[in-house]
Design an enzyme around this catalytic site. Structure first.
Site, PDB file in Angstrom:
ATOM      1  CG  HIS A  79     -10.828   0.254  -6.330  1.00  0.00           C
ATOM      2  ND1 HIS A  79      -9.796  -0.281  -6.721  1.00  0.00           N
ATOM      3  CD2 HIS A  79     -10.102   1.657  -5.723  1.00  0.00           C
ATOM      4  CE1 HIS A  79      -8.577   0.089  -6.311  1.00  0.00           C
ATOM      5  NE2 HIS A  79      -8.735   1.334  -5.871  1.00  0.00           N
TER       6      HIS A  79
ATOM      7  CE  LYS B 291       1.740   6.298 -10.120  1.00  0.00           C
ATOM      8  NZ  LYS B 291       0.635   5.725  -9.264  1.00  0.00           N
TER       9      LYS B 291
ATOM     10  NE  ARG C 189      -6.834   2.388   1.568  1.00  0.00           N
ATOM     11  CZ  ARG C 189      -5.741   2.332   0.709  1.00  0.00           C
ATOM     12  NH1 ARG C 189      -5.627   1.017   0.096  1.00  0.00           N
ATOM     13  NH2 ARG C 189      -5.010   3.532   0.511  1.00  0.00           N
TER      14      ARG C 189
ATOM     15  CB  SER D  55      -4.145  -1.308  -6.441  1.00  0.00           C
ATOM     16  OG  SER D  55      -5.437  -0.917  -6.654  1.00  0.00           O
TER      17      SER D  55
END
Ligand code: PNS
Length: 157
Positions: free
Chosen positions: A17, A41, A90, A127
């Site tokens: 990040h 969440k 990515r 993450s």
């Protein structure tokens, strides 16, 4: 003045990040890094903690602001005057999901999404994997900023 919006869950912020944010610092006049507040969440760090971690990591960049949002990203972008959303890519596996979001956001408001290719060495970094490794006692020191590694150690103690 061109403002870029870098949105994300950032639970927790990783070196990947930070790499994307650093790229934006050199390209845009103003960079708003926005943590999503998502009550459905259960994150490891709540939104205020994630904001605080990001502020510690981004403190040396004058043109970066850290904030949080809920609701539609395009509404938040309008609120903060951002004309561009920036996301890191990515690998091709990210692309499928990211292009859908970019096209939906374009449909909703016409906003532009720019993709930044992450450093190849961060290609495997996420993450969720960082949380898994830290939760199982593995070392995450090379994967996240020091302040995040310390916060993770404290959380999993
Ligand atoms: O770090 P992440 O999980 O890739 O971040 C995803 C995020 C926060 C960018 C995405 O979930 C989002 O934009 N949420 C806001 C809801 C929204 O606007 N949905 C409709 C357009 S896709």
């Amino acid at each position: 003045m061109i403002t870029a919006l870098v949105p994300g869950s950032f639970d927790p912020p990783t070196n990947g990040h930070l790499d994307v944010i650093e790229r934006c610092v050199g390209i845009f006049d103003r960079v708003v890094v926005a943590v999503i507040r998502n009550p459905s969440k259960t994150p490891l760090f709540d939104a205020s903690e994630r904001e605080e971690l990001l502020r510690s990591c981004c403190g040396s960049w004058d043109n970066v602001e850290v904030d949080s949002f809920s609701g539609l990203l395009v509404d938040y972008a309008e609120q903060v005057g951002a004309t561009t959303i920036v996301k890191g890519l990515r690998a091709m596996t990210d692309f499928d999901y990211e292009i859908q979001m970019a096209q939906m956001n374009r449909h909703l408001s016409g906003i532009v999404t720019l993709f930044v290719a992450t450093k190849p060495e961060f290609g495997y970094l996420s993450s969720s994997l960082v949380k898994q490794v830290a939760g199982l006692g593995g070392s995450i020191d090379a994967l996240v900023p020091d302040v995040v590694a310390a916060a993770m150690k404290e959380r999993f103690r």
